[in-house]
Design a protein around this motif. Structure first.
Motif, mmCIF file in Angstrom:
data_model
loop_
_atom_site.group_PDB
_atom_site.id
_atom_site.type_symbol
_atom_site.label_atom_id
_atom_site.label_comp_id
_atom_site.label_asym_id
_atom_site.label_seq_id
_atom_site.Cartn_x
_atom_site.Cartn_y
_atom_site.Cartn_z
ATOM 1 N N ILE A 150 0.844 -1.197 0.000
ATOM 2 C CA ILE A 150 0.000 0.000 0.000
ATOM 3 C C ILE A 150 0.875 1.241 0.000
ATOM 4 C CG2 ILE A 150 -1.726 1.304 1.312
ATOM 5 C CD1 ILE A 150 -2.693 -1.442 2.406
ATOM 6 N N LEU A 151 0.514 2.215 -0.842
ATOM 7 C CA LEU A 151 1.193 3.506 -0.852
ATOM 8 C C LEU A 151 0.327 4.505 -0.089
ATOM 9 C CD1 LEU A 151 3.544 5.296 -1.794
ATOM 10 C CD2 LEU A 151 2.212 5.787 -3.863
ATOM 11 N N VAL A 152 0.880 5.032 1.004
ATOM 12 C CA VAL A 152 0.198 6.048 1.813
ATOM 13 C C VAL A 152 0.726 7.408 1.383
ATOM 14 C CG1 VAL A 152 -0.134 6.959 4.150
ATOM 15 C CG2 VAL A 152 -0.145 4.480 3.761
ATOM 16 N N VAL A 153 -0.170 8.278 0.921
ATOM 17 C CA VAL A 153 0.207 9.587 0.388
ATOM 18 C C VAL A 153 -0.417 10.670 1.259
ATOM 19 C CG1 VAL A 153 0.290 11.038 -1.671
ATOM 20 C CG2 VAL A 153 0.091 8.542 -1.916
ATOM 21 N N ALA A 184 2.368 -4.358 3.681
ATOM 22 C CA ALA A 184 3.616 -3.626 3.476
ATOM 23 C C ALA A 184 3.240 -2.202 3.088
ATOM 24 C CB ALA A 184 4.428 -4.275 2.369
ATOM 25 N N VAL A 185 3.966 -1.207 3.597
ATOM 26 C CA VAL A 185 3.600 0.192 3.380
ATOM 27 C C VAL A 185 4.796 0.983 2.873
ATOM 28 C CG1 VAL A 185 2.773 2.317 4.495
ATOM 29 C CG2 VAL A 185 1.836 0.099 5.186
ATOM 30 N N ALA A 201 4.811 5.296 -7.799
ATOM 31 C CA ALA A 201 3.897 4.388 -8.494
ATOM 32 C C ALA A 201 4.483 3.933 -9.828
ATOM 33 C CB ALA A 201 2.547 5.066 -8.711
ATOM 34 N N ALA A 202 5.295 4.778 -10.447
ATOM 35 C CA ALA A 202 5.917 4.411 -11.723
ATOM 36 C C ALA A 202 7.008 3.360 -11.521
ATOM 37 C CB ALA A 202 6.507 5.652 -12.394
ATOM 38 N N GLY A 203 7.576 3.292 -10.312
ATOM 39 C CA GLY A 203 8.689 2.387 -10.080
ATOM 40 C C GLY A 203 8.353 1.136 -9.299
ATOM 41 N N ALA A 204 7.102 0.997 -8.874
ATOM 42 C CA ALA A 204 6.719 -0.170 -8.071
ATOM 43 C C ALA A 204 5.245 -0.474 -8.286
ATOM 44 C CB ALA A 204 6.985 0.098 -6.584
ATOM 45 N N ALA A 205 4.884 -1.724 -8.053
ATOM 46 C CA ALA A 205 3.482 -2.125 -8.166
ATOM 47 C C ALA A 205 2.843 -2.076 -6.787
ATOM 48 C CB ALA A 205 3.395 -3.530 -8.742
ATOM 49 N N PHE A 206 1.810 -1.273 -6.658
ATOM 50 C CA PHE A 206 1.070 -1.188 -5.402
ATOM 51 C C PHE A 206 -0.283 -1.856 -5.573
ATOM 52 C CE2 PHE A 206 4.086 2.314 -5.199
ATOM 53 C CZ PHE A 206 4.642 2.103 -3.951
ATOM 54 N N ASP A 207 -0.806 -2.381 -4.467
ATOM 55 C CA ASP A 207 -2.107 -3.045 -4.491
ATOM 56 C C ASP A 207 -3.240 -2.100 -4.112
ATOM 57 O OD1 ASP A 207 -1.264 -5.887 -5.030
ATOM 58 O OD2 ASP A 207 -0.061 -5.450 -3.245
ATOM 59 N N LEU A 208 -2.880 -0.971 -3.460
ATOM 60 C CA LEU A 208 -3.893 -0.008 -3.023
ATOM 61 C C LEU A 208 -3.191 1.313 -2.705
ATOM 62 C CD1 LEU A 208 -6.963 -0.597 -0.888
ATOM 63 C CD2 LEU A 208 -5.397 1.135 -0.061
#
Length: 125
Positions: A7-10, A30-31, A44-51
């Protein structure tokens, strides 16, 4: 066991990022963190996030701009939750128009956040 969903927290507030990170990591995710929409797009361009868990009001690029840019890209689209202190119906509508799958009013409650993330990731009923 499957690898943890990522997960990417912005959010521009470090304390909010840490709060959300703690809740999500305790729920087994994983965060990765980003402080604004520009940094989030780069990650986001360099990794695959699920949410994505995205704040609205941030410098450089707000959450609406980030989601519109993200949704305009080719490739797999994953769920996004917009979390904001803004609670008006118009704020919620703008979030959905930008590409959010869910809208939470901050402060988020730990159990609520973990439940919604699980539902959007198809892990919990």
């Amino acid at each position: 066991m499957n690898a943890a969903k990522h997960i990417l927290v912005v959010d521009d507030a470090a304390t909010v990022r840490m709060y959300h990170r703690t809740i999500l990591e305790e729920a087994g995710y994983a965060v990765t963190e980003a402080a604004n929409g520009v940094e989030a797009l780069e990650k986001a361009a360099g990794a695959a996030f699920d949410l994505y868990l995205v704040d609205v009001n941030m410098p450089h690029m707000d959450g609406y701009g980030f989601l519109r840019a993200l949704r305009g890209q080719d490739g797999p689209q994953v769920p996004a939750i917009m979390a904001s202190t803004e609670a008006a119906d118009s704020d919620c509508r703008r979030a959905f128009e930008a590409g959010a799958n869910h809208y939470l009013v901050k402060p988020t409650r730990p159990q609520q956040l973990a439940r919604i993330v699980g539902l959007l990731l198809g892990e919990r009923a």
